[in-house]
Structures are given as structure tokens and as C-alpha cells.
Design an enzyme around this catalytic site. Structure first.
Site: not given
Ligand code: NDP
Length: 457
Positions: A136, A176
């Protein structure tokens, strides 16, 4: 007592000692500690009779990212001022494939949040059945209120450092919060320019340059397919059910659309300013209008109440007090607390599915489980997004493009197979399914087996 004689008390003791270590090593990183707690509390009982996992320190190693890259992102605003943000890529676990996970641009982004997301992503990616590790990244950059050119300059600067750490067989980021098609386009363009290579190093790309059909819809649609499976498990259906949804971004609007397509009623959507309520159920026309408001005009959800007579805006509030059958939190982490959970339970919510990442605080999760509310955790419910990203990687490698209906079928069957894995590892006596345990254990097993095979790495 488990088969090998490790008692529940001993297991609890091991777990407490493990969590003490995690807290000590990650002090001040509350979101990360919370995510590890949630996973480890279900894995410890599972490995109580499997000493090899303890001997090989599998859970200790899993809670430590393989690598964290933190870097400076300088860019200039429209007035010529130099601005500096911080960027990160957390390469969490590559046991079963290249690191894969989104990039988040939001002022709240910090290392703890990215570590929690990367940790969760490892289990989620494993659940999809595709060969993808967990990662991430992102930045504390706030795209809100920035001009298109400022966003472009920021994305180009971000990739000017990130490009050396990613690659189609190394690390493949995606979008995201705050990173949609526009930002992915800017970043892919800069990568291509720096490296002189047209390769699949990002997913969520535009359809004209290697993107996959269904990727935009995948997380929201996949979440509702998962809800459909949860309901079928108890011989029910989405048709006629009222649904609370928070957020009004990519995940929320597509979740609302799929609820509608399956005959349910999406009652709410929200943003950080408050929530909108439509007791008739939002229509496709209204959802399309909201998509355009958020994606193109970058407006506020309150504007929907000015546009449509049957929509009411509740300023500064979250939707959890509205009476409904199902709740699908789809905005951000920790947006449902213990009190919200108690209100939902009192109002008769029977199923909660986390479409956002970790939207429910631990107190809320405990309250739902104790009250017998069917609870779908994020790593299973929202895995459709990364699942279709994995399919985008396959299409890029093979230089092919599948059509929408093929991809829709693949998404639907992937969500069914994730649901079946949760049932396999989470079914309790009486046929009730503990999805939290099922998803954690099913995600854990594959990664742990690979780590055991690699020895001490
Ligand atoms: P978007 O940026 O498209 O939308 C985020 C939405 O959440 C916006 O409506 C935003 O409102 C709202 N929001 C953000 N922070 C808050 C807050 N503190 N309080 C209330 N509302 C807030 O993001 P996505 O839809 O892509 O992502 C939503 C969630 O789903 C995230 O948790 C993400 O990690 C997760 N997810 C996303 C995937 C994807 O494919 N996109 C895949 C898997 C998980 P505002 O405009 O006011 O900020």
C-alpha cells in the site's frame, strides 16, 4: 483443549504476549496495531495445534513489512510556490506474488494507516486466489481544492521517486481514496516517460492504455455480490432489502448501483460533510448524477438535496441512525463506532458488510458479532477490486482485453469462491458462519504455507 493439548488459556496468553510485542515495536501506530489485533485474535486459536507456525515465527514475520520506502514529494502550486509532501510505499509481503495494493492521497495518510492497509491487503489478495502479495502507499497530499495542473505536477513528482521501486513483477500499485482514473493516468504517463517502457506497473488505467473493463465497478459490485452470497447462506436475498451506504466515491456509488440492480433499496450516501437520505431508495438517475457530481464536478453530497425533492441532507452526521436491513460502510476507516453499532442493532440491522477498509472500530465489530449480526469483514467483502486488478495484470501480460460480460462473470465467481473459503474456515456449529475468522484464516493459510517453504526469509 486443542488436539495437541494447547489450552484456550495458554493460547490467550501467547496472543497477549504477541500483541504486547506488536504494540511495543509499533508505538503510536494505533491503526496498524488495531488491524494486527483483529487478524491475530482469530489466527492464534487456529494455530494452537500447529506448533510449526510458532517455531517458524510466522505471525511475527507477517506483522513486519518487508520494506517501507518514505520519500519527499516536492511540487509547485499554481502561484509558483514550492510545496513539499511526504510519500510512502509499504511493501508488506511478497510471499505469494508481487506487491499489490492502492495508493491513497489524503491529508490523514501516515505510516500507521499505510501499514494497516498493507497488512490487510496481504490477506485480501491471498483470498482472491490470484498470485499477488500485499502493499500500500500514498501521500498526505490533499487533492481537494487543487487545480488539475497542480494534481498533475504532484503525481509526476510522486512517480519520479516511486518508479524505481515498482515493476510488473515487483510491485503494481492501484488507486484508492483520492486516486482515481485521472491520477493513475498522470502517474502512468510519467512512468512511461521516465523509463521508456509501456508495461503494466499500475492498475486502474484508462481503457485506451491497458485498463480493464469492470475495474471501476469491481469493488462496489463485488461487495454487493458478497452480500448476496451471505444472504443466500441464510436463504435470503437482496431483493426488497433496505441498505445504508456511507461514502459517495467509487466504492459507495457502485455498491448503491448493484443494490438497485438486485432489487434492493439504497437509502443513504455520504461524504465528510454529512449524509443524504432518500426513503424511496436512490434511483439510477440519482446515482449517475452523484457520480458526475463527485467524479467530474468534484462537488459536495449536500448538493444532491438541492437537486432532488425526495433527498434530505443531514449535515455533519453519519447514516447509521436510519432504520434499514443492511449496512455497507464504504467511506473510510473507523467510521462506525460502538455506539453506532448499538444503534444499528437496536434498529434491526441484520447484516453488516465492510466495503471500505476497516470502517468498523473493534468495539463495533464485537457488538455485531455478540448480537448475532452477520458480519462481513473488509478483506473478503471488498476483495473484488484487487481481484479485477489482478485480471488487469493478466490482460496486460498477455496483451489481451476481455469483454465486460466475461469480466462480470469472473468477478461474480471470484466473490462466490471467497465466500466459500470463508464458510470453509469459519462455519460454526448450527451452520452459522463466522466470516471474520473464515476470511482471516483462509487468507493466512496460503501466505503462511509459502513462507514456510521459503525457510528463514
Ligand atoms: P473515494 O476517494 O472515491 O471516495 C471516498 C469517499 O469517502 C468520499 O465520499 C469521501 O468524502 C468519503 N470520506 C473520506 N474520508 C471520510 C471521513 N473521514 N468521513 C466521512 N467520509 C469520508 O474512495 P473509494 O471509494 O475508492 O474508497 C473508499 C473505501 O474503500 C476506502 O476505505 C478504500 O480503502 C476502500 N477500498 C477501495 C477500493 C477501490 O477499488 N477503490 C478497493 C478496496 C477498498 P469526501 O469527498 O468528503 O472526502
Amino acid at each position: 483443549m486443542s488436539k495437541s493439548g494447547v489450552s484456550a488459556t495458554k493460547t490467550k496468553e501467547y496472543f497477549n504476549r504477541y500483541m504486547e510485542g506488536v504494540e511495543k515495536r509499533n508505538s503510536g501506530e494505533s491503526e496498524f496495531v488495531q488491524a494486527v489485533y483483529e487478524v491475530a485474535s482469530t489466527i492464534f486459536p487456529y494455530i494452537a495445534d500447529k506448533p510449526i507456525y510458532h517455531e517458524m515465527q510466522i505471525l511475527e514475520r507477517m506483522a513486519e513489512p518487508e520494506r517501507i520506502i518514505s520519500f519527499r514529494v516536492p511540487w509547485s502550486d499554481d502561484d509558483g510556490n514550492i510545496r513539499t509532501n511526504r510519500g510512502w510505499r509499504v511493501q508488506f509481503n511478497s510471499a505469494i506474488g508481487p506487491y499489490k495494493g492502492g495508493l491513497r492521497f489524503h491529508p490523514s495518510v501516515n505510516q500507521s494507516i499505510l501499514k494497516f492497509l498493507g497488512f490487510e491487503q496481504t490477506f485480501k489478495n491471498s483470498l482472491t486466489g490470484l498470485p499477488m502479495g500485499g502493499g500500500k502507499g500514498g501521500s498526505n497530499f490533499n487533492p481537494k481544492g487543487k487545480s488539475e495542473l497542480e494534481v498533475m505536477r504532484f503525481c509526476q513528482s510522486f512517480v519520479t521517486e516511486l518508479y524505481r521501486h515498482v515493476g510488473p513483477d515487483t510491485d503494481v500499485p492501484a488507486g484508492d481514496i483520492g486516486v482515481g482514473g485521472r491520477e493513475i493516468g498522470f502517474m502512468f504517463g510519467q512512468y512511461k516517460r521516465i523509463t521508456n517502457q509501456f508495461v503494466g506497473i499500475l492498475t486502474g488505467k484508462g481503457l485506451s492504455f491497458g485498463g480493464s473493463k469492470m475495474r471501476t465497478e469491481a469493488t462496489g459490485y463485488g461487495a454487493i455480490f458478497f452480500v448476496q452470497n451471505m444472504l443466500q447462506q441464510i436463504k435470503e436475498d437482496v431483493e426488497g432489502k433496505t441498505v445504508l451506504i456511507s461514502g459517495s466515491g467509487n466504492v459507495a456509488t457502485h455498491a448503491a448501483e448493484k443494490v438497485l440492480q438486485l432489487g434492493g433499496k439504497p437509502l443513504t450516501l455520504s461524504d465528510s460533510g454529512g449524509f443524504i437520505e432518500c426513503s424511496d431508495g436512490l434511483t439510477q438517475e440519482q446515482i449517475d448524477w452523484i457520480k458526475e457530481l463527485k467524479d467530474v464536478r468534484r462537488g459536495r453530497i449536500s448538493e444532491a438535496a438541492d437537486e432532488f425533492k425526495n433527498i434530505v441532507f443531514h449535515e455533519g452526521k453519519r447514516p447509521w441512525g436510519v432504520t434499514a436491513d443492511i449496512a455497507v460502510p464504504s467511506a473510510t476507516q473507523n467510521e462506525v463506532n460502538g455506539e453506532d453499532a448499538a444503534t444499528m442493532i437496536k434498529n434491526g440491522v441484520k447484516l453488516v458488510a465492510e466495503a471500505a477498509n476497516m470502517p468498523c472500530e473493534q468495539a463495533a465489530v464485537d457488538a455485531f458479532v455478540d448480537a448475532g449480526v452477520s458480519f462481513g469483514p473488509a478483506k473478503a467483502v471488498n476483495a473484488g477490486g484487487v481481484g479485477v486488478s489482478g485480471l488487469e495484470m493478466s490482460q496486460n501480460s498477455a496483451r489481451i482485453a476481455w469483454d465486460e460480460s466475461q469480466l462480470a462473470d469472473m468477478l461474480q465467481s471470484m466473490m462466490k469462491s471467497i465466500h466459500d473459503s470463508c464458510v470453509e474456515y469459519g462455519e460454526e456449529s448450527g451452520g452459522k458462519v463466522n466470516y471474520l475468522q473464515g476470511a482471516n484464516v483462509a487468507g493466512f493459510v496460503k501466505v503462511a504455507e509459502a513462507m514456510l517453504s521459503y525457510g528463514h526469509v
